[in-house]
Design an enzyme around this catalytic site. Structure first.
Site, short mmCIF file in Angstrom:
data_model
loop_
_atom_site.label_atom_id
_atom_site.label_comp_id
_atom_site.label_asym_id
_atom_site.label_seq_id
_atom_site.Cartn_x
_atom_site.Cartn_y
_atom_site.Cartn_z
N CYS A 192 2.35 -97.73 -50.23
CA CYS A 192 2.37 -97.85 -51.69
C CYS A 192 3.07 -99.11 -52.14
O CYS A 192 2.45 -100.05 -52.60
CB CYS A 192 3.05 -96.61 -52.28
SG CYS A 192 2.07 -95.12 -52.06
N LYS A 224 -0.11 -96.32 -62.47
CA LYS A 224 0.24 -96.07 -61.06
C LYS A 224 0.67 -97.37 -60.36
O LYS A 224 1.67 -97.43 -59.66
CB LYS A 224 -0.95 -95.44 -60.33
CG LYS A 224 -0.80 -95.33 -58.83
CD LYS A 224 0.29 -94.37 -58.43
CE LYS A 224 0.66 -94.56 -56.98
NZ LYS A 224 1.81 -93.78 -56.57
#
Ligand code: NAD
Length: 407
Positions: free
Chosen positions: A255, A201
Site C-alpha cells: 500500500c 484511498k
C-alpha cells in the site's frame, strides 16, 4: 450470493467476514493451489484471528473455487501494482477479472471494485471493459468502488471497526453495497461518487508515506550532525499541534510503498512533495546499509559474515514480505555484486526464501558479532537477553539494551 474475486490478503478476510455474518459467499481465485489449500481447511497466511474467522465462515457455508459464479454481486480484490517505469497504476488484473466476470454475470448485477486504484481508473479501464462486454454501466451493471483500509497484523479487528468509503454511480447502488458491508462493519460507512472514493484511498496512503518520509529525512539530517532524532521527535511531539512519526529502515507492503506512486505517475508536474517522499522512503534501505558499514568500521568488524539482519517481513508480526526494506537492502547488496548478509525471520522457518537465510534463531546468532534489527517482531522483544554482548544496530528503536546503535 456474493462472489469474491481474488482471495489474497484482502479478498480472503473480506469473504470470510461476509460469510460469517449471514451472506452466501463463494470465493474465486485463479490460483488453484491456493483454492485447494482453502478447500483442505487451511488458511493461506498468518493473521491474528483469521483461523477462527475461517471456521465461522465455513460454518456459514462459504465455498472456494477457481470458477467465476453467476450471481448478482461481485467483489473484486485482485492486485493493483504500479508500473515501475511510468509509476501509473497497472489495472491489468482488475480489467482481466472484470472481463472474466462479464462472461458469467446477469444483467442488473453489482460489481464492487475493492482493489486500490488511482482516481479515474474505473472510468478509464473498467467502464470500457464492461461496455465491450455488451453491458451499459449504470443501466444493466452497477459499478461501485469500496477501497479497503485494513492493516496486516490487525485485519480482523479493523474489518469490523474501521470506517469505510463507498463510491457508486447511483445512490441506490451505494446504499445496497453499504448494507452488505454493514452486516459486519460497525464503523461509519460514507457513500460518495466513484472518483472521490478512488482518490481518498490513494490520498490516505500518500499522507502516511509523506509523513514517514519526513521522519526518515529527519533521521538522516540528525545523523549527519550527530543529533538524537528520537529525542528530538519526542520533544517536538510535546507541541500540541505536532505529531511526527518514527523513522525506520524503509517502507514496504503493497500500500504505502506503492499507491502514492499512482499520483506521481498521473500528475508528474504537480505531485512534487509526494515524488520526493517516495524517493526518500525508497532510499532509506541504502541509508541503513551505509549505517551498517559505519558501525562495523567503528566496532572493528571486518568480516560481513559476522553481521546478520533480523526480520524479512515489511512490518512486525506478519508474514508479508512484499517490498520489505530487508529485501530492498539485500537487493542493493546483490546489485553491487556483494554477498547477501545472513538473515533470519521467525515467520519463515520452513524453507529459505532468500539466499543466506537461516531457519532457526540459534543458527542465526551463531558466529555473529553484530545484529541489525530490521523488524520489531514480538519474538525479538522476548529475546533481548540473547543479543547481549553483540553489537546491535536497531533501526526500529525498540531494543532496551545499553549501547545500541540507531539510524
Ligand atoms: N494487503 C494490504 O494490506 C492491502 C490493504 C488495503 C488495500 N489493498 C489492496 O487490495 C488489493 C488486493 O491486494 P492483496 O494484498 O489482497 O493482493 P494479493 O496478491 O494478496 O491477492 C490477490 C489475489 O488475486 C488473485 N487473482 C489475480 N488475478 C485474478 C483473477 N483475474 N481472477 C481471480 N483471482 C485473481 C491472485 O491469485 C491472488 O490470490 C490491491 O489493490 C491492494 O492494493 C491491500
Amino acid at each position: 450470493m456474493i462472489n469474491v474475486i481474488g482471495l489474497g490478503y484482502i479478498g480472503l478476510p473480506t469473504a470470510l467476514m461476509l460469510a460469517s455474518h449471514g451472506a452466501e459467499v463463494v470465493g474465486t481465485d485463479c490460483n488453484a493451489a491456493l483454492v485447494d489449500r482453502l478447500n483442505a481447511g487451511r488458511t493461506t497466511f498468518k493473521e491474528k484471528g483469521l483461523d477462527e474467522l475461517f471456521e465461522a465462515a465455513l460454518a456459514g457455508g462459504i465455498r472456494f473455487t477457481t470458477e467465476y459464479q453467476r450471481t448478482d454481486m461481485y467483489i473484486v480484490s485482485v492486485p493493483t501494482p504500479y508500473d515501475k517505469f511510468s509509476k501509473k497504476v497497472d489495472a491489468g488484473y482488475v480489467v482481466a477479472a472484470v472481463q472474466e466476470l462479464m462472461k458469467h454475470c446477469p444483467r442488473g448485477a453489482t460489481v464492487v471494485i475493492e482493489s486500490t486504484v488511482s482516481p479515474g481508473t474505473i472510468d478509464k479501464y473498467v467502464r470500457p471493459a464492461i461496455e465491450a462486454g455488451g453491458f451499459t454501466p449504470g443501466v444493466d451493471i452497477h459499478l461501485v468502488h469500496a477501497p479497503e483500509r485494513i492493516i496486516p497484523g490487525n485485519m480482523v479487528y479493523e474489518l469490523v471497526h474501521n470506517n469505510r468509503t463507498i463510491g457508486a454511480d447511483s445512490k441506490e447502488a451505494g446504499e445496497r453495497v453499504k448494507a452488505c458491508y454493514a452486516s459486519f462493519c460497525q464503523g461509519e460507512i460514507v457513500v460518495t461518487d466513484i472518483r472521490t472514493a478512488e482518490m481518498t484511498k490513494v490520498v490516505e496512503n500518500t499522507y502516511r508515506a509523506v509523513n514517514i518520509a519526513f521522519a526518515n529525512e529527519l533521521s538522516r539530517i540528525c545523523r549527519h550532525d550527530g543529533m538524537d532524532v528520537y529525542e528530538i521527535i519526542r520533544i517536538c511531539n510535546m507541541h500540541p499541534r505536532v505529531n511526527i512519526l518514527q523513522p525506520g529502515p524503509g517502507v514496504g507492503g503493497h500500500c504505502i510503498s506503492v499507491d502514492p506512486w499512482f499520483l506521481v505517475g498521473d500528475y508528474p508536474k504537480l505531485a512534487k512533495v509526494i515524488d520526493e517522499s517516495m524517493k526518500t522512503n525508497d532510499s532509506q534501505p541504502e541509508f541503513v546499509l551505509e549505517r551498517i558499514h559505519e558501525i562495523m568500521k567503528a566496532a572493528g568488524i571486518t568480516d560481513d559474515r559476522r553481521v546478520g539482519l533480523y526480520g524479512l517481513t515489511y512490518k512486525e508480526n506478519v508474514d508479508d514480505i512484499r517490498e520489505s526494506p530487508t529485501l530492498q537492502l539485500l537487493e542493493l547488496q546483490q546489485r553491487h555484486l556483494a554477498r547477501p548478509l545472513k538473515t533470519f525471520d521467525p515467520y519463515f522457518t520452513d524453507r529459505p526464501i532468500v539466499e543466506n537465510q537461516v531457519l532457526s534463531f540459534d543458527s542465526f546468532l551463531e558466529g555473529l558479532d553484530m545484529v541489525v534489527i530490521m523488524v520489531g517482531h514480538e519474538h525479538i522483544r522476548q529475546n533481548w537477553d540473547r543479543l547481549r554482548g553483540k553489537v546491535i544496530f536497531d533501526t526500529r528503536n525498540i531494543c532496551p539494551l545499553e549501547g545500541v546503535h540507531h539510524l
